[in-house]
Design an enzyme around this catalytic site. Structure first.
Site, mmCIF file in Angstrom:
data_model
loop_
_atom_site.group_PDB
_atom_site.id
_atom_site.type_symbol
_atom_site.label_atom_id
_atom_site.label_comp_id
_atom_site.label_asym_id
_atom_site.label_seq_id
_atom_site.Cartn_x
_atom_site.Cartn_y
_atom_site.Cartn_z
ATOM 1 N N GLY A 63 -81.952 -15.692 -21.795
ATOM 2 C CA GLY A 63 -83.293 -16.146 -21.446
ATOM 3 C C GLY A 63 -84.001 -15.083 -20.631
ATOM 4 O O GLY A 63 -83.516 -13.958 -20.481
ATOM 5 N N ASP A 92 -89.272 -18.197 -23.173
ATOM 6 C CA ASP A 92 -87.814 -18.373 -23.190
ATOM 7 C C ASP A 92 -87.284 -18.299 -21.743
ATOM 8 O O ASP A 92 -86.164 -17.864 -21.495
ATOM 9 C CB ASP A 92 -87.131 -17.322 -24.083
ATOM 10 C CG ASP A 92 -85.711 -17.702 -24.490
ATOM 11 O OD1 ASP A 92 -85.309 -18.857 -24.283
ATOM 12 O OD2 ASP A 92 -84.997 -16.817 -25.003
HETATM 13 ZN ZN LIG Z 1 -84.214 -20.094 -25.678
#
Ligand SMILES: [Zn+2]
Length: 377
Positions: free
Chosen positions: A303, A267
């Site tokens: 993130g 991510d």
């Molecule tokens: Zn993401």
């Protein structure tokens, strides 16, 4: 051209053995035990694991996939390759439909070139209550027809859609995604246990960053986490950076779902490999401090700055997975989810020579992709 890698500790899904492998035309042709039959490139007893597969990644090295900027995307791919990620999907974040179409069309060129293994729409069909670092003003009700337009913009490269199962139109959109050959992932969702099961029954097979951006596990309200962990059809993503999820909860997920249904993801956003400072993710301002990315307004986690080598290292050193288990979660499971496990995801004869050489401390000493060194050990 044939290459032998000798004196390696080879990590396969079955275990770790002292041995060697040969590589020809970008593929692994033999994996052997003990001393190599002919002289080769000695790895000096270091580990060799399969190249990492990251199916949820927004960028790195200052570059952000949601912008659709190709040079920035190339820089991000390069950064993550140096950290052992030999296959990656580019994740977009919530934006306007024309904005998403433009970014997907641009990044589809990089998929055509083999730099990216596909595209992931994280949003816009997600919950306002659980939108994290997505712009709430741009969230939309799921629509199979509109999603069809996004798929078309990606020219066959759209691989995943993150969607909140409880929204009106979500179940039909999940079914439509499956018809387009797109993986439906449940996440950024305020759904309860039953609604999550409805999403799985409609065809969802992935949990987008389990635990994050969804109701927590509760003993009277099991919520999405229990529904996703206990269903054999679902693979759960985990952001194993020590910030998004406590190592104990990573351990819990891995023991409930098993490594074959657990996929480590980064991510990552633009700040991965680029240091602290001010960034944007989609339309929103992000401040990165001490390696932790948060929305400048409100402070939601936005993130990560994780790379797959660090996620792998933490899986062994902090979570307590064995090397084979960690390699399954970082390579084979995401490869299977993406339908690529025939060619990548483990060290086996016939598969692509996508390899990461690791020191005893599990630091990257070398990376090979399709038989060519990205970093030579
Ligand atoms: Zn993401």
């Amino acid at each position: 051209m044939s290459l032998t890698l000798a004196d390696a500790r080879v990590v396969t899904p079955e275990g770790v053995h002292d041995g060697w492998l040969t590589i020809e035309d970008g593929r692994i042709t033999h994996v052997g035990q003990g001393r190599a039959p002919r002289a080769g490139h000695s790895l000096g007893g270091r580990y060799v694991v399969p190249g990492f597969v990251d199916m949820h990644n927004h960028g790195g090295a200052g570059g952000s996939f949601p912008t659709g900027d190709q040079d920035a995307a190339r820089a991000a791919v390069e950064l993550h390759r140096r950290h052992g990620t030999t296959t990656m999907v580019a994740s977009l974040v919530t934006a306007t439909v024309p904005g998403l179409e433009a970014a997907a069309a641009s990044l589809a060129d990089l998929c055509d070139d083999g730099l990216l293994a596909g595209l992931h729409f994280e949003g816009p069909y997600i919950s306002a209550a659980r939108c994290g670092a997505h712009d709430p003003a741009l969230l939309r009700e799921p629509s199979p027809g509109e999603f069809g337009r996004l798929v078309k913009a990606g020219r066959g490269h759209v691989r995943m859609l993150t969607i909140a199962a409880e929204l009106p139109g979500a179940l039909d959109t999940i079914r439509a995604a499956r018809e387009h050959g797109v993986i439906a992932a449940l996440g950024h969702s305020d759904a309860g246990y039953e609604q999550t099961i409805d999403g799985i029954e409609a065809g969802a097979t992935v949990a987008t960053h389990l635990y994050n951006a969804m109701p927590p596990l509760g003993h009277r309200a099991p919520g999405p986490v229990a529904a996703l962990l206990q269903d054999e059809r679902v693979t759960v993503e985990l952001v194993n950076d020590g910030v998004h999820v406590h190592p104990a909860m990573v351990r819990l997920a891995c023991s409930a779902a098993g490594p074959h249904r657990t996929a480590l993801i980064t991510d990552a956003m633009a700040a991965a490999g680029a240091g602290d400072g001010a960034y944007v993710l989609g339309a929103l301002q992000v401040t990165v401090s001490g390696g932790v990315a948060r929305l400048t307004e409100g402070g939601s986690i936005a993130g990560s700055t994780l790379t797959m080598d660090a996620a792998f290292r933490r899986a062994v050193q902090e979570v307590g997975l064995t090397l084979p288990e960690a390699a399954v979660t970082a390579s084979l499971t995401p490869a299977r989810v993406l339908g690529l496990d025939d060619t990548i995801g483990s060290i086996a004869a016939g598969k692509a020579a996508d390899l990461v050489v690791l020191t005893d401390e599990l630091e990257v000493a070398g990376v090979m992709r399709r038989g060519a060194w990205i970093t030579e050990p």
